[in-house]
Motif scaffolding. Structure first.
Motif, mmCIF file in Angstrom:
data_model
loop_
_atom_site.group_PDB
_atom_site.id
_atom_site.type_symbol
_atom_site.label_atom_id
_atom_site.label_comp_id
_atom_site.label_asym_id
_atom_site.label_seq_id
_atom_site.Cartn_x
_atom_site.Cartn_y
_atom_site.Cartn_z
ATOM 1 N N ALA A 136 0.944 -1.257 -0.012
ATOM 2 C CA ALA A 136 -0.011 0.023 -0.004
ATOM 3 C C ALA A 136 0.914 1.251 -0.153
ATOM 4 N N ARG A 137 0.393 2.274 -0.664
ATOM 5 C CA ARG A 137 1.026 3.708 -0.219
ATOM 6 C C ARG A 137 0.609 4.179 1.139
ATOM 7 N N LEU A 138 1.761 4.743 1.883
ATOM 8 C CA LEU A 138 1.655 4.895 2.964
ATOM 9 C C LEU A 138 1.871 6.713 3.194
ATOM 10 N N ASN A 139 0.877 7.192 4.185
ATOM 11 C CA ASN A 139 1.159 8.409 4.435
ATOM 12 C C ASN A 139 1.997 8.352 5.774
ATOM 13 N N VAL A 140 3.008 8.955 5.874
ATOM 14 C CA VAL A 140 4.024 8.784 6.644
ATOM 15 C C VAL A 140 4.374 9.894 7.697
ATOM 16 N N SER A 141 4.197 9.480 8.739
ATOM 17 C CA SER A 141 4.484 10.708 9.871
ATOM 18 C C SER A 141 5.890 10.424 10.580
ATOM 19 N N VAL A 142 6.955 11.038 10.747
ATOM 20 C CA VAL A 142 7.980 10.688 11.704
ATOM 21 C C VAL A 142 8.323 11.735 12.724
ATOM 22 N N SER A 143 8.618 10.939 13.810
ATOM 23 C CA SER A 143 8.910 11.845 14.980
ATOM 24 C C SER A 143 10.463 11.238 15.647
ATOM 25 N N VAL A 144 10.988 11.929 16.576
ATOM 26 C CA VAL A 144 12.180 11.545 17.062
ATOM 27 C C VAL A 144 11.968 11.374 18.748
ATOM 28 N N ASP A 145 12.225 10.104 19.068
ATOM 29 C CA ASP A 145 12.265 9.934 20.468
ATOM 30 C C ASP A 145 13.759 9.337 21.106
ATOM 31 N N PRO A 146 14.354 10.077 21.690
ATOM 32 C CA PRO A 146 15.765 9.633 22.177
ATOM 33 C C PRO A 146 15.581 8.443 23.128
ATOM 34 N N GLU A 147 14.661 8.344 23.767
ATOM 35 C CA GLU A 147 14.493 7.090 25.000
ATOM 36 C C GLU A 147 14.358 5.870 24.280
ATOM 37 N N LEU A 148 14.392 5.833 22.707
ATOM 38 C CA LEU A 148 14.263 4.536 22.094
ATOM 39 C C LEU A 148 15.872 4.005 22.089
ATOM 40 N N ILE A 149 16.766 4.836 22.711
ATOM 41 C CA ILE A 149 18.030 4.647 22.574
ATOM 42 C C ILE A 149 18.827 4.445 21.049
ATOM 43 N N GLY A 150 18.210 3.740 20.236
ATOM 44 C CA GLY A 150 18.495 3.324 18.970
ATOM 45 C C GLY A 150 17.401 2.565 18.143
ATOM 46 N N GLY A 151 17.738 2.831 16.952
ATOM 47 C CA GLY A 151 16.707 1.907 15.979
ATOM 48 C C GLY A 151 15.520 2.724 15.864
ATOM 49 N N VAL A 152 14.500 2.151 15.295
ATOM 50 C CA VAL A 152 13.101 2.712 14.893
ATOM 51 C C VAL A 152 12.029 1.982 15.406
ATOM 52 N N LYS A 153 10.886 2.609 15.648
ATOM 53 C CA LYS A 153 9.616 1.744 16.108
ATOM 54 C C LYS A 153 8.429 2.519 15.046
ATOM 55 N N ILE A 154 7.870 1.417 14.341
ATOM 56 C CA ILE A 154 6.904 1.868 13.213
ATOM 57 C C ILE A 154 5.664 1.261 13.533
ATOM 58 N N ALA A 155 4.585 2.258 13.308
ATOM 59 C CA ALA A 155 3.183 1.572 13.449
ATOM 60 C C ALA A 155 2.419 2.036 12.056
ATOM 61 N N VAL A 156 1.860 0.743 11.537
ATOM 62 C CA VAL A 156 1.075 0.778 10.429
ATOM 63 C C VAL A 156 -0.319 0.204 10.598
ATOM 64 N N GLY A 157 -1.256 1.205 10.945
ATOM 65 C CA GLY A 157 -2.402 0.504 11.111
ATOM 66 C C GLY A 157 -2.391 -0.109 12.277
ATOM 67 N N ASP A 158 -2.834 -1.488 12.583
ATOM 68 C CA ASP A 158 -2.999 -2.127 13.840
ATOM 69 C C ASP A 158 -1.419 -2.863 14.211
ATOM 70 N N GLU A 159 -0.538 -2.954 13.344
ATOM 71 C CA GLU A 159 0.643 -3.396 13.473
ATOM 72 C C GLU A 159 1.991 -2.684 13.823
ATOM 73 N N VAL A 160 2.439 -3.157 14.633
ATOM 74 C CA VAL A 160 3.734 -2.270 15.213
ATOM 75 C C VAL A 160 4.994 -3.288 15.068
ATOM 76 N N ILE A 161 5.899 -2.461 14.390
ATOM 77 C CA ILE A 161 7.438 -3.165 14.275
ATOM 78 C C ILE A 161 8.304 -2.298 15.213
ATOM 79 N N ASP A 162 8.862 -2.966 16.193
ATOM 80 C CA ASP A 162 9.670 -2.512 17.131
ATOM 81 C C ASP A 162 10.863 -2.916 17.057
ATOM 82 N N ALA A 163 11.817 -2.179 16.456
ATOM 83 C CA ALA A 163 13.151 -2.385 15.876
ATOM 84 C C ALA A 163 14.120 -1.491 16.811
ATOM 85 N N SER A 164 13.765 -1.048 17.957
ATOM 86 C CA SER A 164 14.548 -0.164 18.834
ATOM 87 C C SER A 164 15.201 -0.919 19.653
ATOM 88 N N VAL A 165 16.369 -0.429 20.309
ATOM 89 C CA VAL A 165 17.155 -0.895 21.213
ATOM 90 C C VAL A 165 16.320 -1.203 22.416
#
Length: 178
Positions: A136-165
């Motif tokens: 699907a095409r995505l409407n993306v919003s990006v934010s920064v949260d230093p508490e993640l330590i490293g990596g990213v956390k992605i939420a698309v609809g109901d699915e969450v991909i947590d690739a953060s430290v």
């Protein structure tokens, strides 16, 4: 909140049907966004809840604040909301309309939270990978949260991909406790 969504749903669906029939999903989305902002204003909220204002007066005031740029159909839509005492749920109507529009267009909302700011090339590559994964095409919003330590956390609809430290550390801690 859930009650407002329930009340707003038929109005959002009606707006979506009007917009679809007129091939005007974009203009309706913009109009509903502007109208929702007006309805959310504290001074306008006071006017909406003022029992002394007649429906015609409230509709006139609301449309004056909205200014020109609304089609006759959109103005009539506002009048229907006023007549049915539903102006206060315009933010929910807008949100539901956007969800219907996105579903119709095959677009999903994605929220990417990164530990550090991402450069444009990295973001573009990530979005391309996500669009391929979710088909699907995505409407993306990006934010920064230093508490993640490293990596990213992605939420698309109901699915969450947590690739953060931070997420991986939490998983390790849970595994060690078991």
């Amino acid at each position: 909140m859930a009650e407002n969504v329930t009340i707003a749903r038929p109005y959002a669906e009606a707006a979506f049907q009007l917009a679809s029939a007129g091939n005007a999903l974009g203009p309706w989305s913009e109009a509903l966004d502007r109208l929702a902002g007006i309805a959310a204003d504290p001074q306008m909220r006071d006017c909406i809840s003022d029992p002394k204002l007649q429906p015609q007066q409230l509709a006139g005031l609301f449309l004056d604040v909205a200014g020109s740029g609304l089609t006759a159909e959109q103005q009539n839509y506002v009048r229907v909301l006023v007549d049915n005492e539903r102006l206060q749920v315009l933010p929910e109507i807008r949100d539901l309309f956007v969800a219907l529009k996105n579903e119709h267009e095959g677009v999903k909302e994605a929220n990417i939270v990164s530990a550090f700011p991402m450069d444009e090339a990295t973001l573009k590559a990530l979005v391309a990978d996500l669009e391929a994964r979710f088909k699907a095409r995505l409407n993306v919003s990006v934010s920064v949260d230093p508490e993640l330590i490293g990596g990213v956390k992605i939420a698309v609809g109901d699915e969450v991909i947590d690739a953060s430290v931070r997420g991986k550390l939490a998983n390790m801690a849970a595994a060690l406790k078991n």
